[in-house]
Design an enzyme around this catalytic site. Structure first.
Site, short mmCIF file in Angstrom:
data_model
loop_
_atom_site.label_atom_id
_atom_site.label_comp_id
_atom_site.label_asym_id
_atom_site.label_seq_id
_atom_site.Cartn_x
_atom_site.Cartn_y
_atom_site.Cartn_z
N GLY A 168 0.76 -1.25 0.00
CA GLY A 168 0.00 0.00 0.00
C GLY A 168 0.79 1.29 0.00
O GLY A 168 0.29 2.33 -0.43
N GLU A 184 3.58 3.76 6.32
CA GLU A 184 2.36 2.96 6.08
C GLU A 184 1.38 3.76 5.23
O GLU A 184 1.41 4.99 5.24
CB GLU A 184 1.69 2.66 7.42
CG GLU A 184 1.86 1.25 7.93
CD GLU A 184 1.03 0.20 7.20
OE1 GLU A 184 0.74 0.37 6.00
OE2 GLU A 184 0.69 -0.80 7.83
N ASP A 185 0.51 3.06 4.54
CA ASP A 185 -0.57 3.73 3.82
C ASP A 185 -1.63 4.21 4.80
O ASP A 185 -2.14 5.32 4.71
CB ASP A 185 -1.18 2.80 2.76
CG ASP A 185 -1.53 1.42 3.29
OD1 ASP A 185 -1.32 1.13 4.50
OD2 ASP A 185 -2.02 0.59 2.49
N ASP A 199 -5.30 1.82 10.95
CA ASP A 199 -6.72 1.58 11.21
C ASP A 199 -6.88 1.25 12.70
O ASP A 199 -7.00 2.15 13.53
CB ASP A 199 -7.16 0.44 10.28
CG ASP A 199 -8.64 0.13 10.32
OD1 ASP A 199 -9.35 0.70 11.14
OD2 ASP A 199 -9.10 -0.71 9.52
N GLY A 202 -4.46 -0.03 14.41
CA GLY A 202 -3.13 0.19 14.97
C GLY A 202 -2.42 -1.11 15.31
O GLY A 202 -1.26 -1.11 15.71
N ASN A 203 -3.12 -2.23 15.16
CA ASN A 203 -2.53 -3.52 15.54
C ASN A 203 -1.32 -3.89 14.68
O ASN A 203 -0.33 -4.41 15.19
CB ASN A 203 -3.58 -4.63 15.48
CG ASN A 203 -4.60 -4.49 16.59
OD1 ASN A 203 -4.25 -4.13 17.71
ND2 ASN A 203 -5.86 -4.75 16.30
N LYS A 233 -7.28 6.46 10.90
CA LYS A 233 -8.69 6.44 11.28
C LYS A 233 -8.76 6.53 12.81
O LYS A 233 -8.74 5.51 13.48
CB LYS A 233 -9.35 5.12 10.82
CG LYS A 233 -9.41 4.93 9.31
CD LYS A 233 -10.10 3.61 8.99
CE LYS A 233 -10.09 3.31 7.51
NZ LYS A 233 -10.59 1.95 7.21
N ARG A 279 -5.32 0.46 -6.79
CA ARG A 279 -4.06 1.08 -6.32
C ARG A 279 -3.63 2.23 -7.23
O ARG A 279 -2.94 3.14 -6.81
CB ARG A 279 -2.92 0.05 -6.27
CG ARG A 279 -3.13 -1.08 -5.28
CD ARG A 279 -1.83 -1.85 -5.10
NE ARG A 279 -2.03 -3.15 -4.48
CZ ARG A 279 -2.12 -3.37 -3.18
NH1 ARG A 279 -2.06 -2.36 -2.34
NH2 ARG A 279 -2.29 -4.59 -2.70
P1 5GP Z 1 -4.62 -2.08 11.26
O1 5GP Z 1 -3.74 -3.18 11.75
O2 5GP Z 1 -4.14 -0.71 11.68
O3 5GP Z 1 -6.04 -2.31 11.64
O4 5GP Z 1 -4.66 -2.17 9.69
C1 5GP Z 1 -3.66 -1.69 8.92
C2 5GP Z 1 -3.75 -2.26 7.52
O5 5GP Z 1 -5.10 -2.59 7.14
C3 5GP Z 1 -3.28 -1.24 6.53
O6 5GP Z 1 -1.91 -1.32 6.29
C4 5GP Z 1 -4.08 -1.60 5.29
O7 5GP Z 1 -3.40 -2.60 4.58
C5 5GP Z 1 -5.35 -2.18 5.83
N1 5GP Z 1 -6.45 -1.19 5.84
C6 5GP Z 1 -7.02 -0.58 6.90
N2 5GP Z 1 -8.00 0.26 6.54
C7 5GP Z 1 -8.06 0.20 5.19
C8 5GP Z 1 -8.87 0.87 4.19
O8 5GP Z 1 -9.75 1.69 4.48
N3 5GP Z 1 -8.61 0.54 2.90
C9 5GP Z 1 -7.66 -0.36 2.53
N4 5GP Z 1 -7.51 -0.58 1.23
N5 5GP Z 1 -6.88 -1.01 3.42
C10 5GP Z 1 -7.08 -0.72 4.73
#
Ligand code: 5GP
Length: 179
Positions: free
Chosen positions: A47, A102-103, A106, A108-109, A134, A169
Site C-alpha cells: 500500500g 504505512e498507507d 486503522d 493500529g494492531n 482512522k 491502487r
Molecule cells: P490495522 O492493523 O491498523 O487495523 O490495519 C492496517 C492495515 O489494514 C493497513 O496497512 C491496510 O493494509 C489495511 N487497511 C485498513 N484500513 C483500510 C482501508 O480503508 N482501505 C484499505 N484498502 N486497506 C485498509
C-alpha cells in the site's frame, strides 16, 4: 467523482492535489527532523509504494529507502485481526534511525506488531509516518506515530496505493466506499 472497483462503488474523498501538498509538508518536516542523520525509510508493501515514492522525491537530506512486505487485510473491507507474517526486512537496522511508512493506520494492531518486532533489532529510533489515520478505529496508542497525512472517518478507502481485491491502487486520489 464516482468510480467502480471490482464489485464496489467509490467516490473521491481526497484529491491528488491535496495529497501532493500534504506529502510536501511531511517531507519538509522529515528533512528538518533528521538533518545531520541518515535515516532508513521502510515502506510497508504494497500500500505505501506511491506514498514513499512521492515522499522521498521531496526529502532533501540523505536517506536510505527500502521496503518490507506485511499485510493484515485479505481482500475485504474490514480488518481481519490476523497479521500475515511475511515481514522480510533483511538489512541490519541496529543503531539506525527508522522511519516506518504505512498507507493507513486503522486499529493500529499492524503497526504495534511491527514496532515490537523491530525493537528487538535495536534500532536507535523508530518513528511512523502514515498517509491516513482512522482515529475512531484506533484500538491502541502508537507513540511512534509522528507524521500523519490525513485523519479520515471510519470508512473503507482505496486509491493512491491502497487496494480493494488488489484493484484500485492506481487511482490518483483517495476514494471512499459509497454505502
Ligand atoms: P490495522 O492493523 O491498523 O487495523 O490495519 C492496517 C492495515 O489494514 C493497513 O496497512 C491496510 O493494509 C489495511 N487497511 C485498513 N484500513 C483500510 C482501508 O480503508 N482501505 C484499505 N484498502 N486497506 C485498509
Amino acid at each position: 467523482m464516482k468510480t467502480q472497483v471490482a464489485d464496489l462503488t467509490f467516490e473521491l474523498s481526497i484529491p491528488y492535489a491535496s495529497i501532493e501538498k500534504r506529502v510536501g509538508e511531511i517531507a519538509g518536516q522529515i528533512s528538518s527532523d533528521y538533518s545531520g542523520r541518515i535515516p532508513v525509510m521502510v515502506g510497508i508493501l504494497s500500500g505505501s509504494f506511491l506514498f514513499v515514492a512521492d515522499l522521498v522525491k521531496q526529502i532533501e537530506t540523505p536517506i536510505e529507502v527500502t521496503f518490507a512486505k506485511l499485510a493484515s487485510y485479505y481482500g475485504g473491507t474490514s480488518t481481519t485481526r490476523k497479521i500475515r507474517d511475511d515481514f522480510d526486512l533483511t538489512i541490519d537496522i541496529k543503531g539506525r534511525d527508522i522511519i516506518l511508512v504505512e498507507d493507513i493506520v486503522d486499529t493500529g494492531n499492524t503497526m504495534h506488531y511491527l514496532i515490537e518486532k523491530l525493537k528487538v533489532r535495536e534500532p536507535a529510533s523508530i518513528t511512523v509516518c502514515s498517509l491516513l489515520l482512522k482515529p475512531d478505529a484506533l484500538e491502541r496508542t502508537i507513540p511512534e506515530l509522528k507524521y500523519t497525512g490525513f485523519e479520515i472517518a471510519n470508512e473503507f478507502v482505496v486509491g493512491y496505493g491502497l487496494d480493494y481485491k488488489e484493484l484500485g491502487r492506481n487511482l490518483k486520489g483517495i476514494f471512499k466506499k459509497v454505502e
